[in-house]
Design an enzyme around this catalytic site. Structure first.
Site, short mmCIF file in Angstrom:
data_model
loop_
_atom_site.label_atom_id
_atom_site.label_comp_id
_atom_site.label_asym_id
_atom_site.label_seq_id
_atom_site.Cartn_x
_atom_site.Cartn_y
_atom_site.Cartn_z
N THR A 1 -3.15 -11.52 -1.17
CA THR A 1 -3.77 -11.42 0.13
C THR A 1 -4.47 -9.94 0.63
O THR A 1 -5.07 -9.98 1.49
CB THR A 1 -2.88 -11.97 1.22
OG1 THR A 1 -1.57 -10.82 1.34
CG2 THR A 1 -2.48 -13.25 1.06
N ASP A 2 -4.01 -8.91 0.24
CA ASP A 2 -4.11 -7.83 0.71
C ASP A 2 -5.87 -7.21 0.59
O ASP A 2 -6.21 -6.75 1.63
CB ASP A 2 -3.35 -6.61 -0.24
CG ASP A 2 -1.96 -6.56 0.26
OD1 ASP A 2 -1.60 -7.29 1.33
OD2 ASP A 2 -1.20 -5.80 -0.45
N THR B 1 0.91 -12.43 -4.80
CA THR B 1 2.28 -12.75 -4.68
C THR B 1 2.27 -14.23 -5.00
O THR B 1 3.17 -14.78 -5.40
CB THR B 1 2.49 -12.82 -2.81
OG1 THR B 1 2.49 -11.53 -2.55
CG2 THR B 1 3.83 -13.36 -2.49
N GLN C 1 -14.76 -0.88 15.65
CA GLN C 1 -13.33 -0.64 15.16
C GLN C 1 -12.68 -2.03 15.96
O GLN C 1 -11.50 -2.28 15.52
CB GLN C 1 -12.89 0.46 15.97
CG GLN C 1 -12.92 1.72 15.23
CD GLN C 1 -12.34 2.83 15.94
OE1 GLN C 1 -11.32 2.82 16.68
NE2 GLN C 1 -12.77 3.99 15.78
N CYS C 2 -13.21 -2.72 16.93
CA CYS C 2 -12.85 -3.69 17.44
C CYS C 2 -12.49 -4.77 16.32
O CYS C 2 -13.38 -5.21 15.60
CB CYS C 2 -13.75 -4.52 18.61
SG CYS C 2 -13.94 -3.09 19.93
N THR D 1 -10.97 -11.59 7.79
CA THR D 1 -10.23 -10.12 7.50
C THR D 1 -8.80 -10.56 7.51
O THR D 1 -8.28 -11.63 8.30
CB THR D 1 -10.71 -9.19 9.08
OG1 THR D 1 -10.20 -8.10 8.62
CG2 THR D 1 -10.11 -9.74 10.22
N ASP E 1 -2.07 -6.79 -9.02
CA ASP E 1 -1.71 -6.90 -7.38
C ASP E 1 -3.04 -6.64 -6.97
O ASP E 1 -4.18 -5.70 -7.46
CB ASP E 1 -0.81 -5.85 -7.16
CG ASP E 1 -0.45 -5.57 -5.84
OD1 ASP E 1 0.83 -6.07 -5.54
OD2 ASP E 1 -1.49 -5.16 -4.92
N SER E 2 -3.60 -7.11 -5.62
CA SER E 2 -4.90 -7.13 -5.16
C SER E 2 -5.23 -5.47 -4.81
O SER E 2 -6.33 -5.40 -4.60
CB SER E 2 -5.15 -8.17 -4.17
OG SER E 2 -4.64 -7.64 -2.85
N SER E 3 -4.30 -4.66 -4.80
CA SER E 3 -4.62 -3.51 -4.59
C SER E 3 -5.26 -2.89 -5.58
O SER E 3 -6.12 -1.71 -5.39
CB SER E 3 -3.35 -2.66 -4.24
OG SER E 3 -2.57 -3.25 -2.85
N1 ASP Z 1 0.59 -7.01 -2.56
C1 ASP Z 1 -0.17 -8.53 -2.78
C2 ASP Z 1 -1.44 -8.37 -3.02
O1 ASP Z 1 -2.27 -8.46 -2.48
C3 ASP Z 1 0.42 -9.21 -1.31
C4 ASP Z 1 -0.06 -10.72 -1.56
O2 ASP Z 1 -0.59 -11.26 -2.50
O3 ASP Z 1 0.11 -11.23 -0.36
O4 ASP Z 1 -1.79 -8.63 -4.31
#
Ligand code: ASP
Length: 344
Positions: free
Chosen positions: A93-94, A17, A281-282, A169, A61-63
């Site tokens: 950020t993801d 983003t 998981q905590c 995280t 995109d970080s995904s």
């Molecule tokens: N979908 C974006 C990413 O992780 C979200 C972001 O950058 O905040 O690439």
């Protein structure tokens, strides 16, 4: 002591983003041409540092970031290691916490700052958090004390906090304060001043050469336990062809059901060479195997404690160790030890 002009920083723009602006024609968000970053953040011209940038093409995109991309990032750092004083990685950020963790394991003997940052709102929007994040991340990457870098670690800088990358995280898809480090205090806090907590920062002891570990083995899985989990699901996962390591996300301080079939299945997998790492998981705290009966039996079956590791660091550490060593014993021993400050 170097003057500002002599401090050089390489900004590596991978995507996310932070690098987005509105297309004047369609109105949708599109990535900026990073060569013109200063048009969007004119403050960069005022810095006085020797700033250079390099952009992924196409940006990601970080995904879509995976071990292949981590290798590419590490190679950019490797090629430029002697030319720059510090590195700022702009990243979505993801999955930023996964990348930060992975880089921390890859870059052995790191002696220069590698600061990851991004933003919740695109840099092209008026209310963006991206400008402050980028500007301060550069400031941190450039910070020197007694001729050496103040933070020679892989970190995430976000919303006024600098945290160790493999301790961090993502906790919010909404707030500017999107990241936190549940089990290790921030390495720096930013207000009127940049306040570094040197006693929490890790400084390499000797001047050893940077070693980059580029092999990851992705034959791993994460199984999140829930009340009512059934055997077919557990078996489907542990019988996955080629699976070398399994992370089980357990309850509380590392507890799991004491159903006989569950313990038998885990033990069978371990006896046949598999590695199981127990991660809670905590959102804070540590696994303490043996504290309750519900974890003692897993300990006897050979499950390894993840201690206070984050989920992101656990999976990247496991993939890294499986890629680095073939000996099961060495992998288990390394899981028990801190490689880059990821466990207490
Ligand atoms: N979908 C974006 C990413 O992780 C979200 C972001 O950058 O905040 O690439």
């Amino acid at each position: 002591m170097k003057n500002k002009k002599e401090i050089s920083i390489l900004i590596i723009y991978t995507g996310g983003t932070i690098g987005m602006v509105h297309d004047p024609v369609t109105g949708s968000l599109i990535p900026i041409d990073f060569r013109h970053i200063s048009d969007h953040v004119p403050e960069l011209r005022k810095f006085g540092y020797d700033l250079h940038s390099i952009s992924f093409d196409p940006v990601k995109d970080s995904s879509n970031i995976d071990p292949g991309v981590w290798v590419k990032m590490s190679e950019i750092i490797e090629e430029n290691y002697n030319k720059f004083d510090g590195f700022v990685v702009l990243h979505g950020t993801d999955t930023m916490a996964y990348t930060a963790s992975a880089l921390s394991f890859m870059l052995e003997n790191l002696r220069k700052p590698v600061i990851l940052t991004g933003s919740q709102l695109p840099i092209g929007l008026l209310r963006t958090d991206g400008k402050e994040n980028l500007i301060t991340a550069i400031e941190i990457a450039a910070a020197k004390e007694n001729g050496g870098p103040v933070v020679p670690e892989v970190c995430i800088y976000f919303d006024n906090k600098l945290t160790r990358g493999n301790r961090t995280t993502k906790m919010s898809a909404e707030h500017f304060d999107a990241f936190y480090s549940p089990n290790y205090p921030p390495l720096a806090e930013v207000g009127l001043h940049l306040k570094y907590f040197n006693n929490l920062i890790s400084y390499p002891e000797k001047d050893q050469k940077l070693i980059i570990h580029k092999v990851f083995d992705t034959n791993v899985a994460i199984l999140k336990l829930f009340p009512g989990i059934n055997r077919k699901l557990v078996q489907a996962i542990i019988k996955t062809e080629g699976l070398r390591g399994l992370i089980i996300e357990t309850f509380g301080s590392g507890n799991a059901p004491t159903y006989q079939w569950f313990l038998d299945d885990l033990k069978h997998y371990i006896d046949n060479g598999g590695i199981i790492l127990n991660v809670t998981q905590c959102h804070g705290g540590s696994v303490e195997m043996g504290l309750y009966e519900t974890s003692r039996q897993m300990l006897s079956a050979g499950v390894v404690s993840g201690k206070d590791i984050t989920s992101e660091a656990s999976v990247t550490k496991l993939m890294h160790l499986l890629g680095r060593y073939s000996s099961r014993e060495k992998i288990v021993q390394s899981l028990n030890n801190s490689l880059a400050g990821e466990i207490s």
